[in-house]
Design a protein around this motif. Structure first.
Motif, short mmCIF file in Angstrom:
data_model
loop_
_atom_site.label_atom_id
_atom_site.label_comp_id
_atom_site.label_asym_id
_atom_site.label_seq_id
_atom_site.Cartn_x
_atom_site.Cartn_y
_atom_site.Cartn_z
N ASP A 249 -4.89 -6.17 2.40
CA ASP A 249 -4.28 -5.40 3.53
C ASP A 249 -2.40 -6.11 3.20
OD1 ASP A 249 -3.31 -4.84 6.12
OD2 ASP A 249 -4.11 -6.90 6.73
N LEU A 250 -1.99 -4.98 3.32
CA LEU A 250 -0.43 -5.40 2.94
C LEU A 250 0.17 -6.43 4.15
CD1 LEU A 250 2.21 -4.94 1.24
CD2 LEU A 250 2.60 -2.70 2.61
N GLU A 273 1.68 2.71 7.00
CA GLU A 273 0.36 3.24 7.31
C GLU A 273 -0.92 2.55 7.01
OE1 GLU A 273 0.91 6.89 5.13
OE2 GLU A 273 2.30 7.83 6.48
N PRO A 274 -2.04 2.73 7.61
CA PRO A 274 -3.13 1.76 7.24
C PRO A 274 -3.55 1.92 5.86
CG PRO A 274 -3.52 3.15 9.05
CD PRO A 274 -2.10 3.47 8.61
N PHE A 275 -3.43 3.30 5.21
CA PHE A 275 -4.01 3.45 3.94
C PHE A 275 -2.84 3.57 3.03
CE2 PHE A 275 -7.21 4.86 6.73
CZ PHE A 275 -8.35 4.17 6.34
N THR A 276 -2.03 2.68 2.59
CA THR A 276 -0.90 2.67 1.69
C THR A 276 -1.45 2.48 0.16
OG1 THR A 276 0.47 1.54 3.34
CG2 THR A 276 1.17 1.67 1.03
N PRO A 277 -1.09 3.35 -0.65
CA PRO A 277 -1.41 3.30 -2.20
C PRO A 277 -1.45 1.79 -2.73
CG PRO A 277 0.02 4.80 -1.76
CD PRO A 277 0.21 4.34 -0.46
N ALA A 278 -2.28 1.43 -3.53
CA ALA A 278 -2.62 0.08 -3.85
C ALA A 278 -1.22 -0.31 -4.79
CB ALA A 278 -3.79 0.04 -4.82
N GLN A 279 -0.68 0.79 -5.59
CA GLN A 279 0.39 0.23 -6.27
C GLN A 279 1.51 -0.14 -5.65
OE1 GLN A 279 -1.14 3.20 -6.61
NE2 GLN A 279 0.04 4.77 -6.96
N PHE A 284 5.35 -4.26 -3.34
CA PHE A 284 5.92 -4.74 -2.27
C PHE A 284 5.80 -6.46 -1.93
CE2 PHE A 284 7.03 -0.96 0.59
CZ PHE A 284 7.73 -0.29 -0.37
N ILE A 285 4.33 -6.66 -2.31
CA ILE A 285 3.93 -7.90 -2.15
C ILE A 285 4.62 -8.86 -3.23
CG2 ILE A 285 2.06 -9.60 -2.51
CD1 ILE A 285 0.19 -7.37 -1.13
N SER A 286 4.52 -8.16 -4.49
CA SER A 286 5.41 -8.98 -5.62
C SER A 286 6.87 -9.16 -5.32
CB SER A 286 5.20 -8.37 -7.07
OG SER A 286 5.66 -7.25 -6.83
N ILE A 287 7.64 -8.29 -4.71
CA ILE A 287 8.84 -8.37 -4.55
C ILE A 287 9.32 -9.27 -3.39
CG2 ILE A 287 10.88 -6.85 -3.59
CD1 ILE A 287 9.86 -4.49 -5.19
N PRO A 364 9.01 6.83 -3.77
CA PRO A 364 8.41 8.06 -3.09
C PRO A 364 6.93 8.18 -3.02
CG PRO A 364 9.14 8.18 -5.29
CD PRO A 364 9.54 6.99 -5.00
N ARG A 365 6.34 8.95 -1.99
CA ARG A 365 5.36 9.08 -2.11
C ARG A 365 4.60 9.82 -3.21
NH1 ARG A 365 2.59 8.88 3.15
NH2 ARG A 365 4.13 8.02 4.88
N GLU A 366 3.41 9.84 -3.51
CA GLU A 366 2.75 10.33 -4.64
C GLU A 366 2.84 11.77 -4.78
OE1 GLU A 366 -1.24 8.95 -4.70
OE2 GLU A 366 -0.84 7.01 -5.27
N ASP A 367 2.70 12.50 -3.52
CA ASP A 367 2.95 13.88 -3.60
C ASP A 367 4.39 14.47 -3.84
OD1 ASP A 367 3.53 12.65 -1.10
OD2 ASP A 367 2.67 14.38 0.10
N ASN A 368 5.45 13.27 -3.70
CA ASN A 368 6.80 13.56 -4.06
C ASN A 368 7.29 13.30 -5.53
OD1 ASN A 368 7.02 14.83 -1.45
ND2 ASN A 368 7.25 12.69 -0.41
N ARG A 369 6.40 12.54 -5.88
CA ARG A 369 6.63 12.24 -7.42
C ARG A 369 6.89 13.24 -8.56
NH1 ARG A 369 3.37 6.34 -7.53
NH2 ARG A 369 4.06 5.74 -5.41
#
Length: 369
Positions: A249-250, A273-279, A284-287, A364-369
């Motif tokens: 949970d981010l 969003e509730p379902f954010t990509p794991a990567q 973000f957590i590491s930064i 960028p979101r995965e669908d925009n990469r």
């Protein structure tokens, strides 16, 4: 509308009475008639909402008092003006709502002391009619005011109830999401601790069996068994890894980092969003972890703000404080690690020291990469 209708009834009655008592129209009667029209019009402007005397503005109270005094004084000098005294009682009753208004009954006694008694009785009847209409109208306005207050209060309570329902649903969804993440984490641990260990032991046993086997016809089946167990182990590892990534949970992870950072007050603005990509979550957590560490070591600021926001085409992270952070450079190991993580996600990383120290990250979101 009711107020004007009442005044119109009284005005017509007073005019008719004046006409029958003094059928010969002269200048004084015309002036009295016009003065009554002006009196009714101005009083309607001064107290359009039928308010009590105490709720009127000082200016309106002063102007109304002047009009009442002028009409009362003229009625004592010219009897033609006294025919419109019921209008004065009406205005006084509407404004004061007190029996003291009946003192105006003394005015026609002075004005018509030489006139016929029938005129005086008719005036008194019009006084009673004015008092009745004023009382009815003020009660009606009071009921309408209570109705509006009740309606506004009901609307406010409904809006508040809707907001509380939305908050409750949001909290329930968040609790369900947290419970789901915990269950995924538990399943991942169970698979890792039980199924993974059993598969590892089976792989070792298959390898030992292959080393001890002397029969040619069993070498191929044992090799196939080892390959199947290895594939199963890879699948289990991938499933455990995916379950563990989904269970992070981010917001909770960042909040935990902030709770352990007591040097400065940290503000978190979270809109992900509730379902954010794991990567993205791990990035973000590491930064945030590295940024808080750098701020603790180098910052001379007094507060830090962290903003995480999901946009339609990208994920955004902004970390800033109000210090100069002179000791932090763009070539430090921590900053380079941040840049590398963002670069692996095809994102943008920027650093600013103009108005306090600021880290800006967009992925960028995965669908925009």
């Amino acid at each position: 509308m009711t107020l004007l209708f009442d005044k119109l009834i009284l005005f017509i009655c007073c005019t008719i009475l004046m006409y029958f008592q003094e059928p010969h129209i002269d200048l004084i009667q015309i002036i009295a008639f016009l003065a009554a029209v002006i009196f009714v019009s101005l009083e309607s402007c001064f107290n359009l909402d039928c308010l009590p005397w105490t709720e009127l503005s000082k200016k309106n109270r002063f102007l109304s008092a002047e009009l009442w005094a002028i009409l009362a004084a003229l009625s004592l000098i010219f009897p033609a003006f006294a025919f419109f005294l019921p209008l004065l009682l009406y205005e006084l009753t509407v404004s004061f709502r007190h029996p003291i208004c009946f003192t105006t009954y003394l005015l026609p006694l002075s004005s018509f002391r030489k006139g016929p008694a029938s005129c005086l009785w008719i005036i008194f009847f019009l006084f009673l009619l004015a008092w009745f209409l004023a009382s009815k109208t003020t009660q009606l306005f009071h009921l309408e005011q209570n109705l509006r207050l009740l309606r506004d209060t009901s609307t406010e309570y409904n809006l508040l109830l809707q907001q509380k329902n939305r908050d409750l649903i949001q909290n329930q969804n968040h609790e369900i999401h947290i419970a789901t993440l915990k269950e995924r984490n538990r399943i991942a641990r169970e698979i890792h601790d039980n199924v993974g260990h059993m598969l590892s032991r089976s792989i070792l046993q298959a390898g030992a069996l292959s080393a001890l086997n002397q029969q040619e016809n069993l070498k191929e089946p044992i090799a196939a068994l080892s390959q199947t167990l290895s594939s199963a182990m890879d699948t289990v590892r991938k499933s455990v890894h995916d379950l563990h990534d989904d269970s992070v949970d981010l917001k909770a992870a960042v909040s935990e980092l902030i709770s352990g950072f007591s040097n400065y007050p940290v503000t978190l603005n979270y809109d992900m969003e509730p379902f954010t990509p794991a990567q993205v979550k791990y990035c973000f957590i590491s930064i945030v972890r590295e940024a808080l560490s750098n701020f603790a070591s180098h910052s001379n600021g007094t507060d830090i703000s962290i903003t995480m926001r999901a946009h339609p085409s990208l994920y955004q992270l902004i970390i800033k404080d109000n210090g100069t952070n002179i000791g932090i450079g763009e070539t430090g190991i921590g900053i380079l690690n941040m840049k590398e993580r963002v670069k692996n996600l095809n994102g943008n990383f920027s650093l600013s020291t103009e108005h306090g120290f600021q880290i800006f990250v967009s992925v960028p979101r995965e669908d925009n990469r």
